[in-house]
Write an enzyme that holds these catalytic residues in place. Structure first.
Site, mmCIF file in Angstrom:
data_model
loop_
_atom_site.group_PDB
_atom_site.id
_atom_site.type_symbol
_atom_site.label_atom_id
_atom_site.label_comp_id
_atom_site.label_asym_id
_atom_site.label_seq_id
_atom_site.Cartn_x
_atom_site.Cartn_y
_atom_site.Cartn_z
ATOM 1 C CG HIS A 53 32.795 35.215 36.429
ATOM 2 N ND1 HIS A 53 32.867 34.553 35.224
ATOM 3 C CD2 HIS A 53 33.720 34.639 37.250
ATOM 4 C CE1 HIS A 53 33.791 33.610 35.312
ATOM 5 N NE2 HIS A 53 34.321 33.638 36.526
ATOM 6 C CE LYS B 47 34.767 30.264 37.967
ATOM 7 N NZ LYS B 47 36.017 30.838 37.417
#
Length: 213
Positions: A107, A134
């Protein structure tokens, strides 16, 4: 597939929200759940992601909660790429032993790195044991969107998410780029990340664009 991301507090509320979900992510660190409650929730639904960000939790607490979820039947576990190697490796081993798939997530809440940096991040995530890589970054320009889309040329499963209003298109495109799912919120006020699209709106988009065909 749409994955309902849940960060509301209390066992009863979370149980209610996962009941009719095709797939859901439980943000354990936000939901204020005991180990016993985590076990009950993940035993009640066979398509759940166990996510437990550090927040105010120690690695030992994260380990206990995620292990409970995995052993109860979590389909996926999400582990941060920047986590300490000992913790990360242990959780991957626990997941493998239980037949739980591993998401290694990155992230960035300020920007989107350039392509070669994103590829390096994704490569490391795969090396660390990811079944799905991700990458969620803040999108500040059209070029950032292109950089995220470049990850779908890699020869393993990727979910590339652009956070913020400009990044909303990436959440829709993920369904056509090879990602097994994309995250949605219950409604506008329940979003767990900037730019997350609510489930009803995303269902309408999927139907209009015939993304299920």
């Amino acid at each position: 597939m749409l994955c309902r991301s849940i960060a509301e507090k209390g066992y009863n509320r979370v149980a209610e929200l996962i009941a009719d979900a095709e797939m859901a992510e439980i943000r354990i660190e936000e939901c204020e759940l005991s180990v016993e409650e985590v076990s009950k929730l993940f035993a009640s639904h066979k398509n759940l992601i166990a996510t437990c960000r550090p927040k105010n939790l120690s690695p030992a607490q994260q380990t206990k909660l995620l292990t409970a979820a995995i052993n109860a039947g979590a389909a996926w576990v999400d582990i941060e790429i920047e986590a300490e190697a000992e913790y990360r490796n242990h959780m991957v081993e626990v997941a493998r032993a239980a037949g739980c798939k591993v998401i290694i997530s990155y992230h960035n809440y300020s920007q989107t790195p350039v392509v070669y940096e994103l590829v390096n991040i994704a490569t490391n995530a795969k090396r660390f044991g990811a079944d799905l890589v991700k990458v969620a970054t803040t999108v500040n320009s059209k070029m950032d969107i292109c950089n995220l889309f470049s990850l779908y040329t890699l020869d393993y499963d990727v979910l590339a998410i652009g956070m913020g209003k400009l990044g909303m298109i990436t959440r829709i495109a993920a369904l056509t780029m090879g990602s097994p799912f994309t995250f949605v919120s219950m409604n506008d006020v329940a979003a767990t990340a900037p730019g997350q699209i609510d489930e009803k709106s995303m269902q309408g988009i999927v139907k209009t664009l015939q993304l299920n065909d």
